[in-house]
Design a protein around this motif. Sequence first.
Motif, short mmCIF file in Angstrom:
data_model
loop_
_atom_site.label_atom_id
_atom_site.label_comp_id
_atom_site.label_asym_id
_atom_site.label_seq_id
_atom_site.Cartn_x
_atom_site.Cartn_y
_atom_site.Cartn_z
N THR A 23 0.89 -1.17 -0.13
CA THR A 23 -0.14 -0.20 0.04
C THR A 23 0.81 1.35 -0.05
OG1 THR A 23 -0.05 0.39 2.26
CG2 THR A 23 -1.73 -1.29 1.17
N ARG A 24 0.17 2.32 -0.39
CA ARG A 24 1.01 3.62 -0.37
C ARG A 24 1.36 4.08 0.86
NH1 ARG A 24 1.45 4.92 -5.52
NH2 ARG A 24 -0.10 4.21 -7.03
N ARG A 25 0.88 3.51 1.79
CA ARG A 25 1.18 3.80 3.45
C ARG A 25 2.06 2.99 4.02
NH1 ARG A 25 -4.40 5.96 5.99
NH2 ARG A 25 -5.31 3.87 4.73
N GLY A 26 2.59 1.91 3.39
CA GLY A 26 3.51 1.21 3.90
C GLY A 26 3.37 -0.16 4.40
N ALA A 27 1.92 -0.46 4.35
CA ALA A 27 1.50 -1.89 4.59
C ALA A 27 1.65 -2.98 3.61
CB ALA A 27 -0.12 -2.11 4.96
N THR A 28 2.13 -4.25 4.08
CA THR A 28 2.20 -5.43 3.21
C THR A 28 1.23 -6.29 3.41
OG1 THR A 28 4.72 -5.21 3.15
CG2 THR A 28 3.67 -7.54 2.41
N LEU A 29 0.37 -6.59 2.37
CA LEU A 29 -0.65 -7.41 2.28
C LEU A 29 -0.71 -8.79 1.59
CD1 LEU A 29 -3.64 -4.56 1.47
CD2 LEU A 29 -2.56 -5.30 3.70
N VAL A 30 -0.53 -9.85 2.28
CA VAL A 30 -0.43 -11.04 1.62
C VAL A 30 -1.86 -11.68 0.89
CG1 VAL A 30 0.16 -13.59 1.99
CG2 VAL A 30 1.28 -11.74 3.39
N TRP A 31 -1.81 -11.41 -0.20
CA TRP A 31 -2.80 -11.62 -1.05
C TRP A 31 -3.23 -13.20 -1.32
CZ3 TRP A 31 -7.26 -9.19 -2.96
CH2 TRP A 31 -8.02 -10.15 -3.81
N GLY A 32 -2.12 -13.82 -1.59
CA GLY A 32 -1.93 -15.24 -1.77
C GLY A 32 -2.06 -15.68 -3.12
N SER A 33 -2.69 -16.69 -3.62
CA SER A 33 -2.89 -16.93 -5.11
C SER A 33 -3.47 -16.00 -5.90
CB SER A 33 -3.38 -18.49 -5.01
OG SER A 33 -4.78 -18.38 -4.74
N VAL A 34 -3.10 -16.07 -7.19
CA VAL A 34 -3.53 -15.34 -8.32
C VAL A 34 -4.81 -15.56 -8.74
CG1 VAL A 34 -3.16 -14.17 -10.40
CG2 VAL A 34 -1.12 -14.47 -9.03
N PRO A 35 -5.86 -14.67 -8.73
CA PRO A 35 -7.24 -15.03 -9.30
C PRO A 35 -7.28 -15.71 -10.44
CG PRO A 35 -7.21 -12.88 -8.47
CD PRO A 35 -5.88 -13.25 -8.26
#
Length: 330
Positions: free
Chosen positions: A264-276
Motif C-alpha cells: 500500500t502507499r502507506r507502507g502496509a504489506t498485504l499477503v494476497w495469496g494465489s492469483v485470481p
Amino acid sequence: MARKSSKSPSKSKKKAKADSPGIFTRLRDGYETSLAGLSHVMDHAGRIGAATLIGTTLILWIVGSDNLQARVAEIRAEEPTVAIELPAWADASKGPIEPFIAETFREFTNFATSSAGTDPFDHESLEKIQSSLAQTGWFRSGPTVRRAPGNVIRITGDWRAPAAIVEQGDGIYLVGLDAVRMRLPASAEPPVDYLTISNPYMQPPGYNELWTGGDVEDALLLLSYLADAARTGKGFRFEDLEQIAGVDLRRYVETGARSMRLKTRRGATLVWGSVPRGDGPLPGEIGYQTRLERVAMIVNGRARSEDKPGQPLVLNLEALFIDQVPYGGG
C-alpha cells in the motif's frame, strides 16, 4: 457441198462475246485496282501521320519533361512532417498525459522526421522507421508507416498501453499488460504514482520481449483483477485501488505457492495469496471477494496501515489478525 462449208454469222457473234470479259469481271478488276491505289495512298498517309505523331510526342516530351523535373525537384525539396495517429488512451482532451508518454511520442516524431528525408521515392527510410518503432515495444504489432502527399509521414498501428513499472535493483522498466517490456525515454522523468512490480525473479528482457518467469505476468493479472473490481464497485472502489502501490514478488518463488503480496502507499504489506484464476483459490484460502473487502478495510483507514516488523497482514486465510482502528482514528 457448198452449203456445208458455209458458217452461220450469229454463231460467230456469240463466240466473240464469250471470249471478251464480262461486266462483273470488269467491275471486279476496277475495284481491285481502286483498292490497290487506295492502299498506296493510305500507306503514304500513314507514314506521314506516324512521323507527325512521333514529332509531336517528342516536342511534348521535351516540354513536359522540364515541367516534370521541376515538379520532382519541388517535391524533393519538401521537408517531411510526421503525423502520428495516437491511441484513445493518450487523448489529451480526456485528461493529462503522463510526461513519459508525451516524451515517447515526441521522440517518435523527431526520429521519423530525421529519418524520412525529402526523397518521395525513398522506401528504405520508411522501412527503417517501421522497424525501429516496432522494436520499442509500444506496438502490439508492427506499425504502418507511409508517405502521403506533401511529404507527410503517417504512422498508425495497434498500440500497447503501459501498465506498470517493474523495479529490479536500481533499475526501473516499463511493461504492458501482457508483460512485454516497453522502452522508457532516457530523458523522461520516472512515472509518478504508477503501479509497481518489484523484485521479479528473472532479469529484464530486451525491448518488445516478454518478461519470462511467470511472476510478472501473475502480478499484472492481480492488478487487472483489482482494477476490474473497482469498476464494478462491489466491496472495492477506485478510492481503494488508488491506495495500492503495487505487487512485491520477493516471496513468489520462495513460498512455492506463487503467493502475491500487495504494497500500500502507506507502507502496509498485504499477503494476497494465489492469483485470481478460473480454477478458484487454492485449498485453505478464502474467496477473492472476501480478500477484496479486507483490502478496502485496510487502505481506507479502518485497520492499521503500517507494517509491524515481520508482521505483514495475511488476507487469504480465514483468520485475520489486525489492529482495529476506529473510523475516527482515535
